[in-house]
Write a protein that holds these residues in place. Structure first.
Motif, PDB file in Angstrom:
ATOM      1  N   GLU A 169       5.897   5.693   6.431  1.00  0.00           N
ATOM      2  CA  GLU A 169       5.268   6.419   7.522  1.00  0.00           C
ATOM      3  C   GLU A 169       5.513   7.926   7.396  1.00  0.00           C
ATOM      4  OE1 GLU A 169       6.420   4.540  11.187  1.00  0.00           O
ATOM      5  OE2 GLU A 169       5.553   2.628  10.587  1.00  0.00           O
TER       6      GLU A 169
ATOM      7  N   GLY B 265      -0.842   8.556   0.807  1.00  0.00           N
ATOM      8  CA  GLY B 265      -1.782   7.447   0.830  1.00  0.00           C
ATOM      9  C   GLY B 265      -1.474   6.474  -0.285  1.00  0.00           C
TER      10      GLY B 265
ATOM     11  N   ALA C  79       2.986   8.447   3.705  1.00  0.00           N
ATOM     12  CA  ALA C  79       1.725   8.482   4.448  1.00  0.00           C
ATOM     13  C   ALA C  79       1.577   9.823   5.163  1.00  0.00           C
ATOM     14  CB  ALA C  79       1.673   7.331   5.451  1.00  0.00           C
TER      15      ALA C  79
END
Length: 139
Positions: A87, A121, A104
């Protein structure tokens, strides 16, 4: 923190804490990997992999030579190695990161320093699909 309580059936069982926080204190040095389920805060020194399914916090005096793998991370100290965060990776204060980052979301305060590549990503470069660590690449 830990309680011994009897339940209504009369069985004695040890009650575990509701949240697990692991702390590596200042002045502590660990040679080897750390794998845990809960949050971990590192204010000492670790030479090896640090992996959890939760959050890693590297305090201002924390120093890690090895890779980090976690759900989220706050770095205030020094990390030399590959960082994989599912995250949010947040570099705060005088953080110093030397190594590639896979995350991310990435946030960095102006006083933090980052020397490496950042992949966000699903992009994983061809030469690092197997997740070679900095320690392995040095051999």
């Amino acid at each position: 923190m830990f309680n011994n309580k009897s339940n209504s059936k009369g069985d004695n069982k040890t009650m575990l804490p509701t949240s697990t926080v692991n702390i590596i204190g200042s002045g502590t040095t660990i040679q080897g990997d750390i794998v845990c389920e809960g949050d971990i805060r590192i204010d000492g020194q670790v030479n090896g992999l640090v992996s959890t399914k939760a959050k890693i916090v590297v305090g201002p005096e924390g120093d890690i030579i090895g890779d980090l793998v976690c759900q989220s991370a706050d770095i205030l100290g020094k990390v030399t190695g590959i960082i994989r965060v599912d995250e949010l990776l947040f570099l705060k204060g005088n953080a110093l990161v030397k190594g590639d980052v896979y995350t991310a979301h990435f946030e960095m305060e102006p006083s933090a320093k980052f020397n490496g590549r950042c992949y966000m990503g699903d992009e994983v470069p061809e030469n690092n699909k197997h997740g070679k660590s900095v320690l392995q690449e040095a051999e």
